[in-house]
Enzyme design. Structure first.
Site, short mmCIF file in Angstrom:
data_model
loop_
_atom_site.label_atom_id
_atom_site.label_comp_id
_atom_site.label_asym_id
_atom_site.label_seq_id
_atom_site.Cartn_x
_atom_site.Cartn_y
_atom_site.Cartn_z
N ARG A 115 -3.04 -3.87 -11.00
CA ARG A 115 -2.65 -2.81 -9.84
C ARG A 115 -1.40 -2.13 -10.11
NH1 ARG A 115 -2.87 -5.09 -4.09
NH2 ARG A 115 -1.42 -6.60 -4.72
N LYS B 140 -8.86 -4.50 0.15
CA LYS B 140 -8.40 -4.03 1.75
C LYS B 140 -7.58 -2.95 1.60
CE LYS B 140 -6.22 -7.78 2.08
NZ LYS B 140 -6.55 -8.65 0.66
N ARG C 58 -3.71 -14.13 8.60
CA ARG C 58 -4.02 -14.62 7.43
C ARG C 58 -4.26 -16.16 7.68
NH1 ARG C 58 -2.09 -10.51 3.69
NH2 ARG C 58 -2.09 -11.32 1.70
N ARG D 123 3.96 -3.88 -8.40
CA ARG D 123 4.45 -5.10 -7.73
C ARG D 123 4.94 -6.33 -8.22
NH1 ARG D 123 0.44 -5.49 -2.70
NH2 ARG D 123 1.02 -7.46 -2.72
N ARG E 29 -0.84 -17.07 -4.99
CA ARG E 29 -1.59 -16.04 -3.64
C ARG E 29 -3.18 -16.73 -3.61
NH1 ARG E 29 0.05 -10.74 -5.83
NH2 ARG E 29 -1.21 -9.87 -3.97
P1 ADP Z 1 -2.62 -8.61 -1.09
O1 ADP Z 1 -2.56 -6.98 -0.65
O2 ADP Z 1 -2.26 -8.58 -2.48
O3 ADP Z 1 -3.37 -9.24 -0.18
P2 ADP Z 1 -0.39 -8.20 0.79
O4 ADP Z 1 0.31 -6.79 0.71
O5 ADP Z 1 -1.27 -8.00 2.06
O6 ADP Z 1 -1.07 -8.53 -0.30
O7 ADP Z 1 0.73 -9.35 1.26
C1 ADP Z 1 1.92 -9.37 0.24
C2 ADP Z 1 2.64 -10.51 0.69
O8 ADP Z 1 3.32 -10.20 1.95
C3 ADP Z 1 1.83 -11.86 0.95
O9 ADP Z 1 1.81 -12.64 -0.51
C4 ADP Z 1 2.90 -12.67 1.66
O10 ADP Z 1 3.90 -13.11 1.42
C5 ADP Z 1 3.36 -11.46 2.81
N1 ADP Z 1 2.30 -11.29 3.84
C6 ADP Z 1 1.62 -10.24 4.21
N2 ADP Z 1 0.89 -10.44 5.24
C7 ADP Z 1 1.02 -11.60 5.71
C8 ADP Z 1 0.62 -12.41 6.76
N3 ADP Z 1 -0.42 -11.78 7.72
N4 ADP Z 1 1.24 -13.44 7.02
C9 ADP Z 1 2.10 -14.24 6.32
N5 ADP Z 1 2.75 -13.30 5.17
C10 ADP Z 1 1.98 -12.01 4.91
P1 ADP Z 2 -5.99 -5.91 -1.58
O1 ADP Z 2 -5.37 -5.01 -0.30
O2 ADP Z 2 -7.24 -6.55 -1.06
O3 ADP Z 2 -4.93 -6.61 -2.22
P2 ADP Z 2 -6.16 -3.69 -3.19
O4 ADP Z 2 -6.91 -2.25 -2.49
O5 ADP Z 2 -4.58 -3.40 -3.65
O6 ADP Z 2 -6.50 -5.08 -2.85
O7 ADP Z 2 -6.88 -3.61 -4.63
C1 ADP Z 2 -6.55 -4.50 -5.58
C2 ADP Z 2 -6.88 -3.69 -7.18
O8 ADP Z 2 -7.90 -3.62 -7.22
C3 ADP Z 2 -6.27 -2.19 -7.20
O9 ADP Z 2 -5.76 -1.97 -8.48
C4 ADP Z 2 -7.32 -1.40 -6.91
O10 ADP Z 2 -7.12 -0.08 -7.49
C5 ADP Z 2 -8.41 -2.11 -7.50
N1 ADP Z 2 -9.57 -2.16 -6.66
C6 ADP Z 2 -9.89 -2.10 -5.48
N2 ADP Z 2 -11.27 -1.96 -4.94
C7 ADP Z 2 -11.94 -2.17 -6.29
C8 ADP Z 2 -13.23 -1.95 -6.68
N3 ADP Z 2 -14.45 -1.67 -5.79
N4 ADP Z 2 -13.72 -1.93 -8.02
C9 ADP Z 2 -12.53 -1.94 -8.99
N5 ADP Z 2 -11.40 -2.23 -8.83
C10 ADP Z 2 -10.99 -2.05 -7.47
#
Ligand code: ADP
Ligand code: ADP
Ligand code: ZN
Length: 215
Positions: free
Chosen positions: A127, A13, A88, A160, A171
């Site tokens: 990541r 995302k 979420r 992170r 998660r």
């Molecule tokens: P990822 O990119 O791996 O999906 P995020 O950066 O979006 O993770 O979120 C990191 C953490 O922040 C989540 O595990 C949660 O604890 C909190 N968080 C983010 N968005 C939300 C949401 N919409 N509702 C509740 N907690 C959230």
């Molecule tokens: P999210 O916001 O959904 O948690 P991220 O965009 O942070 O996900 O991506 C999670 C990890 O996967 C990062 O290390 C990113 O560089 C890697 N990644 C993202 N898209 C791809 C893809 N299409 N193929 C392989 N690795 C990816």
């Protein structure tokens, strides 16, 4: 255009959002980024959010919905925005609907990035994120051309604290228990578009642009 990008943790995302907001010049609203900023600044909201983030659990709705409501009421969001990581839960989605109704705005599209669970664990534990500009990398799949420095701004990369195997497992469970139901929720509203996320970053980007071009 008003868009939600959803999918499990690690689906890509944030990576896709970085491209889309540059290409479409629209505000990027990432609740995860907002919480990490608050934690770094040591605000009281940050202190509360941190407790949940460290465990891989969701921050309570009264905090999360509040910050989204505040952000969406700012002037730059009246025409377009990209929501990343929110909603979420179905309850957050209902709250979002009320917020958007109150500012007389409708969603155009919800993009759901689909990736299998084993793939997600590898993505999240590898990541790396830039300390300064927030650019996202992966040690194997998307390494910085400058090693452990950001290729965009030269700052240091970090891992992170919630990208450990144990927290990622929580998660992913939280996603299945609380977030996956949103797929049906937005399908029911006729807004959902699935995109295969197991392709390269650029191929996924192309697919998303194709979907957005057709709404
Ligand atoms: P990822 O990119 O791996 O999906 P995020 O950066 O979006 O993770 O979120 C990191 C953490 O922040 C989540 O595990 C949660 O604890 C909190 N968080 C983010 N968005 C939300 C949401 N919409 N509702 C509740 N907690 C959230
Ligand atoms: P999210 O916001 O959904 O948690 P991220 O965009 O942070 O996900 O991506 C999670 C990890 O996967 C990062 O290390 C990113 O560089 C890697 N990644 C993202 N898209 C791809 C893809 N299409 N193929 C392989 N690795 C990816
Ligand atoms: Zn950077």
């Amino acid at each position: 255009m008003k868009i939600i990008i959803m999918g499990p943790p690690g689906a890509g995302k944030g990576t896709q959002a970085e491209f889309l907001v540059k290409e479409m010049k629209i505000p990027h609203i990432s609740t995860g980024d907002m919480f990490r900023k608050a934690v770094k600044e040591g605000t009281s909201m940050g202190l509360e959010a941190k407790r949940y983030m460290e465990l891989g659990q969701l921050v309570p709705d009264h905090v999360t919905v509040g910050i989204v409501k505040e952000r969406l009421s700012e002037a730059d969001c009246s025409e377009s925005f990209l929501l990343d990581g929110f909603p979420r839960t179905v309850s957050q989605a209902d709250s979002l609907e009320k917020i958007l109704e109150s500012i007389d705005v409708g969603l155009d599209s919800v993009i759901n990035i689909v990736v299998n669970r084993e793939g997600l664990m590898k993505r999240l534990t590898g990541r790396r994120v830039c300390k300064s500009c927030g650019a996202t990398y992966h040690v194997l799949y998307n390494p910085s051309k400058d090693g452990d420095k950001c290729q965009e701004c030269g700052a240091e990369l970090y891992q992170r604290s919630d990208d450990t195997e144990e927290t990622v497992t929580n998660r992913l469970d939280v996603y299945e228990q609380q977030t996956a139901a949103l797929v049906e929720y937005y399908e029911g509203k006729g807004l959902l578009h699935h995109v295969v996320g197991d392709l390269s970053v650029m191929e996924v980007n192309k697919e998303i642009l194709k979907v957005l071009g057709s709404v």
